[in-house]
Design a protein around this motif. Structure first.
Motif, mmCIF file in Angstrom:
data_model
loop_
_atom_site.group_PDB
_atom_site.id
_atom_site.type_symbol
_atom_site.label_atom_id
_atom_site.label_comp_id
_atom_site.label_asym_id
_atom_site.label_seq_id
_atom_site.Cartn_x
_atom_site.Cartn_y
_atom_site.Cartn_z
ATOM 1 N N CYS A 252 45.787 16.535 -1.246
ATOM 2 C CA CYS A 252 45.725 15.173 -0.721
ATOM 3 C C CYS A 252 45.662 14.176 -1.875
ATOM 4 N N CYS B 291 40.776 9.104 4.298
ATOM 5 C CA CYS B 291 41.793 9.356 3.277
ATOM 6 C C CYS B 291 42.965 8.386 3.403
ATOM 7 N N ALA C 69 44.482 11.261 -1.802
ATOM 8 C CA ALA C 69 43.299 10.403 -1.732
ATOM 9 C C ALA C 69 42.046 11.110 -2.221
ATOM 10 N N CYS C 70 41.709 12.256 -1.607
ATOM 11 C CA CYS C 70 40.458 12.933 -1.959
ATOM 12 C C CYS C 70 40.674 14.040 -2.988
ATOM 13 N N CYS D 140 45.382 13.611 3.822
ATOM 14 C CA CYS D 140 44.657 14.212 4.946
ATOM 15 C C CYS D 140 44.857 13.425 6.233
HETATM 16 ZN ZN LIG Z 1 42.077 13.737 1.691
#
Ligand SMILES: [Zn+2]
Length: 86
Positions: free
Chosen positions: A9, A52, A11-12, A47
């Motif tokens: 992912c 996210c 984002a995370c 995600c």
């Molecule tokens: Zn994520």
């Protein structure tokens, strides 16, 4: 047992089974959601959760990963997908 490939992912940074993530793919017209996970081209993953998506939107992680601006319309469709999943 079939092994499900893991994707990261933007984002995370977690590695998850790809069906837990949205796949965005770079297209001639820009960036689009690839629900089939099969389109050719550079892909990026995020995600399927609001945190996210919010982070990807704010930090432009998808834009960086795809080297292409992701339009608000694409983000709108991702948020719509989240709503539909409930
Ligand atoms: Zn994520």
């Amino acid at each position: 047992m079939k092994k499900i490939p893991l994707r990261k992912c933007v984002a995370c940074g977690n590695m998850l089974e790809k069906d837990k993530l949205f796949r965005l793919v770079k297209d001639i017209d820009g960036v689009m959601l690839d629900k089939s996970y099969k389109f050719q081209g550079r892909g990026a993953y995020v995600c399927k959760n609001k945190e996210c998506l919010d982070l990807a939107l704010k930090k432009k992680g998808l834009n960086r990963s795809l080297k292409q601006a992701v339009s608000d319309k694409v983000f709108d469709s991702l948020y719509m997908e989240l709503e539909n999943d409930r």
